[in-house]
Design an enzyme around this catalytic site. Sequence first.
Site, PDB file in Angstrom:
ATOM      1  N   ASP A 165       0.800  -1.273   0.051  1.00 61.46           N
ATOM      2  CA  ASP A 165       0.000   0.020  -0.083  1.00 61.46           C
ATOM      3  C   ASP A 165       0.960   1.375   0.203  1.00 61.46           C
ATOM      4  O   ASP A 165       1.880   1.378   0.838  1.00 61.46           O
ATOM      5  CB  ASP A 165      -0.932   0.213   1.357  1.00 61.46           C
ATOM      6  CG  ASP A 165      -1.778   1.071   1.210  1.00 61.46           C
ATOM      7  OD1 ASP A 165      -2.225   1.343   0.101  1.00 61.46           O
ATOM      8  OD2 ASP A 165      -2.389   1.149   2.255  1.00 61.46           O
ATOM      9  N   HIS A 166       0.664   2.227  -1.004  1.00 64.59           N
ATOM     10  CA  HIS A 166       1.273   3.299  -1.140  1.00 64.59           C
ATOM     11  C   HIS A 166       2.864   3.192  -1.101  1.00 64.59           C
ATOM     12  O   HIS A 166       3.419   3.788  -0.405  1.00 64.59           O
ATOM     13  CB  HIS A 166       1.014   4.397   0.120  1.00 64.59           C
ATOM     14  CG  HIS A 166      -0.511   4.773  -0.037  1.00 64.59           C
ATOM     15  ND1 HIS A 166      -0.704   5.816  -0.920  1.00 64.59           N
ATOM     16  CD2 HIS A 166      -1.676   4.450   0.591  1.00 64.59           C
ATOM     17  CE1 HIS A 166      -2.201   5.859  -0.728  1.00 64.59           C
ATOM     18  NE2 HIS A 166      -2.485   5.170   0.147  1.00 64.59           N
ATOM     19  N   GLY A 200      -8.212   8.313   6.784  1.00 63.10           N
ATOM     20  CA  GLY A 200      -8.230   8.615   8.066  1.00 63.10           C
ATOM     21  C   GLY A 200      -9.849   8.571   8.495  1.00 63.10           C
ATOM     22  O   GLY A 200     -10.871   8.264   7.935  1.00 63.10           O
ATOM     23  N   ALA A 235     -11.507   4.707   2.035  1.00 64.86           N
ATOM     24  CA  ALA A 235     -12.950   4.084   1.858  1.00 64.86           C
ATOM     25  C   ALA A 235     -13.506   3.749   3.045  1.00 64.86           C
ATOM     26  O   ALA A 235     -14.611   3.244   3.029  1.00 64.86           O
ATOM     27  CB  ALA A 235     -13.048   3.054   0.785  1.00 64.86           C
ATOM     28  N   SER A 236     -12.932   4.075   4.173  1.00 68.88           N
ATOM     29  CA  SER A 236     -13.560   3.649   5.298  1.00 68.88           C
ATOM     30  C   SER A 236     -14.721   4.466   5.479  1.00 68.88           C
ATOM     31  O   SER A 236     -15.088   5.601   5.132  1.00 68.88           O
ATOM     32  CB  SER A 236     -12.767   3.902   6.700  1.00 68.88           C
ATOM     33  OG  SER A 236     -11.827   2.789   6.715  1.00 68.88           O
ATOM     34  N   ASN A 242      -9.972   0.467  -0.444  1.00 63.99           N
ATOM     35  CA  ASN A 242      -9.050   0.372   0.665  1.00 63.99           C
ATOM     36  C   ASN A 242      -9.646   0.787   1.942  1.00 63.99           C
ATOM     37  O   ASN A 242     -10.247   2.066   2.122  1.00 63.99           O
ATOM     38  CB  ASN A 242      -7.857   1.383   0.420  1.00 63.99           C
ATOM     39  CG  ASN A 242      -6.708   0.846  -0.775  1.00 63.99           C
ATOM     40  OD1 ASN A 242      -7.541  -0.087  -1.654  1.00 63.99           O
ATOM     41  ND2 ASN A 242      -6.058   1.606  -0.969  1.00 63.99           N
ATOM     42  N   ASP A 288      -8.932   0.583   6.326  1.00 62.46           N
ATOM     43  CA  ASP A 288      -8.054   0.526   7.405  1.00 62.46           C
ATOM     44  C   ASP A 288      -8.665   1.296   8.506  1.00 62.46           C
ATOM     45  O   ASP A 288      -8.819   0.518   9.707  1.00 62.46           O
ATOM     46  CB  ASP A 288      -6.560   1.263   7.147  1.00 62.46           C
ATOM     47  CG  ASP A 288      -5.535   1.021   7.966  1.00 62.46           C
ATOM     48  OD1 ASP A 288      -5.728   0.397   9.102  1.00 62.46           O
ATOM     49  OD2 ASP A 288      -4.384   1.466   7.865  1.00 62.46           O
ATOM     50  N   THR A 289      -9.096   2.292   8.531  1.00 62.69           N
ATOM     51  CA  THR A 289      -9.408   3.150   9.789  1.00 62.69           C
ATOM     52  C   THR A 289     -10.455   2.420  10.297  1.00 62.69           C
ATOM     53  O   THR A 289     -10.554   2.460  11.600  1.00 62.69           O
ATOM     54  CB  THR A 289      -9.928   4.610   9.261  1.00 62.69           C
ATOM     55  OG1 THR A 289      -8.793   5.118   8.688  1.00 62.69           O
ATOM     56  CG2 THR A 289     -10.521   5.500  10.319  1.00 62.69           C
TER      57      THR A 289
END
Length: 307
Positions: free
Chosen positions: A82-83, A181, A212-213, A253, A255-256
Site C-alpha cells: 500500500d502506497h 483517516g 474508503a472507510s 481500501n 484501514d481506519t
Amino acid sequence: MLVSGSEILSKANIENYGVGAFNFVNYEMLSTIFEAADKKSSPIIVQASEGAIKYMGIDMAVGMVKILANRYPHIPVALHLDHGTSFESCIKAIRAGFTSVMIDASHHPFAENLHETKRVVEVAHNAGVSVEAELGRLMGIEDNISVDEKDACLVNPKEAEEFVRESNVDFLAPAIGTSHGAFKFKGEPKLDFERLIEVKKLTKIPLVLHGASAIPDNVREAFLNTGGDLKGSKGVPFDFLKEAVRGGINKINTDTDLRIAFMSQVRKVANENASEFDLRKFFTPAKDFMKEVIAERMEILGSAGKI
Ligand code: G3H
Ligand code: 13P
Ligand code: ZN
C-alpha cells in the site's frame, strides 16, 4: 491461495463488484480478515503500508500471509504493498513475495508519475506482479469548492486515459474526493461520481478507492462508549460505497474502520476490568467485532459469495 492482484480484480471488473483491500499491521488483524473471508466466501486483498512493513518486518508480513493462504486454500488472496513511495520499495516487496504493489508518485507532476510507474510496471509484470498507481490528490471536497479548484486536485479523466495507455498499469486510483483517516468531510459527504464514471469509460481497468472507510454508527458508538474521542469524524457512507462500485471501483481500501473497531473492544475490556492483563482477553473480542465489520463490508461491496 496466494494470487496476483489482477487475478482477483479482473474478475471483479468483469462482474462489477468490489473487493475490500484491508490493511494489517499484525497477526490479529490479518487472521481476522481471512476468517471474515472464510465466513463470507469472499476473495480478499490484504495490504501492508511501508510503516506496517517496518513494524512487522517484511519477512514476517509475507510469512504470515503465506501460512494463512495455506490454511484457507479456497480463498483467493493477493498481498499488496500500500502506497509504495519509490521504485526501490516496490522492488523490495516484489522480491519478498508481494503479488501486487502500488507505486504512489501522485504528488509528482504527471510526467514523473508516469515515468516512475512505467519503471515499476516493467519489473513487476516480468515477475507476474500487478501494479497500482494514483492520479490526483486525496482530499475531501467541500460544497463551495470551485470548478478550477476541483480540477486542480481531483483526477483528470483525459490524463487518466493517457496514463493507463502509456504505463500499462493494472489498476488506477483516481482522486474523487476521499481522504485517509477518520475525518473525511467537514460538511455533507461528497464524491465526484461523474468524474469516476468518465475515468472508467476511458480506462476500463479496475479502479481503486482510497480512504474508503465508512465509520458506520455502530463502530463509532462502540469507540465513543468506552470514552474514546472521535469528535467530527465522518466516513464514506455505505450508499456512496455502493455507488462507487457501480461507477467502476473494484478495490476498496479500508484501514481506519478496522482500527477503530478493534481498539473499541480493547478499550472496553480495559475499562471494565482494570486488573486484566491477559492479551487474549483483549484481542478475542477485538477480533470478533472487526470480523463483523469486515463481513458486513463484503456484503455491501458485493464480494460475498464470489468464490
Ligand atoms: O493509507 C494509509 C493506510 O491507512 C496505512 O497507514 O501508514 O499508518 O500504516 P499507515
Ligand atoms: P481509510 O483511512 O479510509 O481506511 O483508507 C485506507 C487507505 O486508503 C489505505 O490505502
Ligand atoms: Zn490509501
